[in-house]
Design a protein around this motif. Structure first.
Motif, mmCIF file in Angstrom:
data_model
loop_
_atom_site.group_PDB
_atom_site.id
_atom_site.type_symbol
_atom_site.label_atom_id
_atom_site.label_comp_id
_atom_site.label_asym_id
_atom_site.label_seq_id
_atom_site.Cartn_x
_atom_site.Cartn_y
_atom_site.Cartn_z
ATOM 1 N N ALA A 51 13.604 5.033 14.780
ATOM 2 C CA ALA A 51 12.313 4.379 14.582
ATOM 3 C C ALA A 51 11.674 4.711 13.234
ATOM 4 C CB ALA A 51 11.355 4.770 15.708
ATOM 5 N N GLN A 52 12.171 5.735 12.538
ATOM 6 C CA GLN A 52 11.601 6.148 11.257
ATOM 7 C C GLN A 52 12.315 5.553 10.048
ATOM 8 O OE1 GLN A 52 12.119 10.399 12.065
ATOM 9 N NE2 GLN A 52 9.900 10.602 11.732
ATOM 10 N N VAL A 53 13.400 4.837 10.252
ATOM 11 C CA VAL A 53 14.200 4.330 9.139
ATOM 12 C C VAL A 53 13.370 3.410 8.244
ATOM 13 C CG1 VAL A 53 16.172 2.879 8.504
ATOM 14 C CG2 VAL A 53 16.411 4.600 10.292
ATOM 15 N N ASP A 54 12.682 2.446 8.831
ATOM 16 C CA ASP A 54 11.896 1.506 8.030
ATOM 17 C C ASP A 54 10.790 2.221 7.261
ATOM 18 O OD1 ASP A 54 13.450 -0.668 8.802
ATOM 19 O OD2 ASP A 54 12.120 -1.190 10.476
ATOM 20 N N ALA A 55 10.152 3.210 7.867
ATOM 21 C CA ALA A 55 9.090 3.962 7.185
ATOM 22 C C ALA A 55 9.653 4.746 6.008
ATOM 23 C CB ALA A 55 8.387 4.895 8.168
ATOM 24 N N ALA A 56 10.831 5.318 6.160
ATOM 25 C CA ALA A 56 11.444 6.073 5.071
ATOM 26 C C ALA A 56 11.823 5.142 3.915
ATOM 27 C CB ALA A 56 12.682 6.825 5.569
ATOM 28 N N ILE A 57 12.352 3.977 4.227
ATOM 29 C CA ILE A 57 12.693 3.012 3.183
ATOM 30 C C ILE A 57 11.432 2.525 2.476
ATOM 31 C CG2 ILE A 57 13.664 0.718 2.755
ATOM 32 C CD1 ILE A 57 15.721 1.368 4.970
ATOM 33 N N LYS A 58 10.352 2.362 3.208
ATOM 34 C CA LYS A 58 9.079 1.958 2.601
ATOM 35 C C LYS A 58 8.588 3.019 1.618
ATOM 36 C CE LYS A 58 4.426 0.292 3.764
ATOM 37 N NZ LYS A 58 3.974 0.501 2.443
ATOM 38 N N VAL A 59 8.786 4.286 1.939
ATOM 39 C CA VAL A 59 8.408 5.359 1.009
ATOM 40 C C VAL A 59 9.146 5.178 -0.314
ATOM 41 C CG1 VAL A 59 8.599 7.842 0.571
ATOM 42 C CG2 VAL A 59 7.766 7.028 2.782
ATOM 43 N N VAL A 60 10.432 4.854 -0.249
ATOM 44 C CA VAL A 60 11.208 4.648 -1.473
ATOM 45 C C VAL A 60 10.666 3.450 -2.246
ATOM 46 C CG1 VAL A 60 13.494 4.150 -2.433
ATOM 47 C CG2 VAL A 60 13.276 5.657 -0.446
ATOM 48 N N ARG A 61 10.440 2.339 -1.559
ATOM 49 C CA ARG A 61 9.936 1.129 -2.227
ATOM 50 C C ARG A 61 8.569 1.365 -2.878
ATOM 51 N NH1 ARG A 61 13.072 -3.227 -1.208
ATOM 52 N NH2 ARG A 61 14.319 -3.235 0.689
ATOM 53 N N ASP A 62 7.709 2.096 -2.182
ATOM 54 C CA ASP A 62 6.365 2.343 -2.714
ATOM 55 C C ASP A 62 6.372 3.347 -3.866
ATOM 56 O OD1 ASP A 62 5.419 0.569 -0.826
ATOM 57 O OD2 ASP A 62 4.609 2.119 0.510
ATOM 58 N N ALA A 63 7.215 4.362 -3.769
ATOM 59 C CA ALA A 63 7.246 5.416 -4.790
ATOM 60 C C ALA A 63 7.980 4.963 -6.049
ATOM 61 C CB ALA A 63 7.901 6.674 -4.234
ATOM 62 N N LEU A 64 8.953 4.074 -5.900
ATOM 63 C CA LEU A 64 9.769 3.631 -7.033
ATOM 64 C C LEU A 64 9.756 2.111 -7.135
ATOM 65 C CD1 LEU A 64 12.920 5.870 -6.479
ATOM 66 C CD2 LEU A 64 10.934 6.355 -7.924
ATOM 67 N N PRO A 65 8.644 1.524 -7.543
ATOM 68 C CA PRO A 65 8.628 0.060 -7.661
ATOM 69 C C PRO A 65 9.646 -0.403 -8.698
ATOM 70 C CG PRO A 65 6.675 1.028 -8.662
ATOM 71 C CD PRO A 65 7.411 2.137 -7.989
ATOM 72 N N LYS A 66 10.055 -1.659 -8.594
ATOM 73 C CA LYS A 66 11.061 -2.193 -9.510
ATOM 74 C C LYS A 66 10.614 -2.044 -10.951
ATOM 75 C CE LYS A 66 13.939 -5.558 -7.238
ATOM 76 N NZ LYS A 66 14.321 -6.959 -7.155
ATOM 77 N N ALA A 67 11.560 -1.723 -11.802
ATOM 78 C CA ALA A 67 11.289 -1.634 -13.236
ATOM 79 C C ALA A 67 11.068 -3.039 -13.790
ATOM 80 C CB ALA A 67 12.454 -0.950 -13.934
ATOM 81 N N LEU A 68 10.423 -3.127 -14.936
ATOM 82 C CA LEU A 68 10.122 -4.425 -15.539
ATOM 83 C C LEU A 68 11.368 -5.230 -15.860
ATOM 84 C CD1 LEU A 68 7.200 -3.420 -17.923
ATOM 85 C CD2 LEU A 68 7.061 -4.518 -15.681
#
Length: 87
Positions: A51-68
């Motif tokens: 149940a925590q997989v999506d939350a962990a992936i969201k942490v990655v997406r939020d902490a490392l937004p796509k580069a320009l």
């Protein structure tokens, strides 16, 4: 239970580690090399409940937004864990 394996550039590792700990995730960092010109990368290991997989992936997406330049910032693998022990 799942194991999330995350590979990031070493200059993003501290940011991501802080984001995981702020989100109450335990993370293990392993220094490694790879990619173009054998650049420094860090492999992070997280053991999480399903149940925590999506939350962990969201942490990655939020902490490392796509580069320009649309360069990828992280590579993630989510693998099942059939057995887990702490000794």
């Amino acid at each position: 239970m799942k194991m999330i394996i995350i590979i990031v550039k070493d200059n993003d590792a501290d940011t991501l580690t802080q984001a995981f700990t702020a989100g109450n995730f335990r993370v293990t960092r392993v220094a490694s090399t790879g990619g173009f010109m054998r650049s420094g990368v860090v492999t992070m290991l997280l053991g999480v409940e399903d149940a925590q997989v999506d939350a962990a992936i969201k942490v990655v997406r939020d902490a490392l937004p796509k580069a320009l330049d649309n360069e990828k910032r992280a590579t993630l693998f989510v693998v099942p864990v059939h057995h887990f022990e702490q000794i």
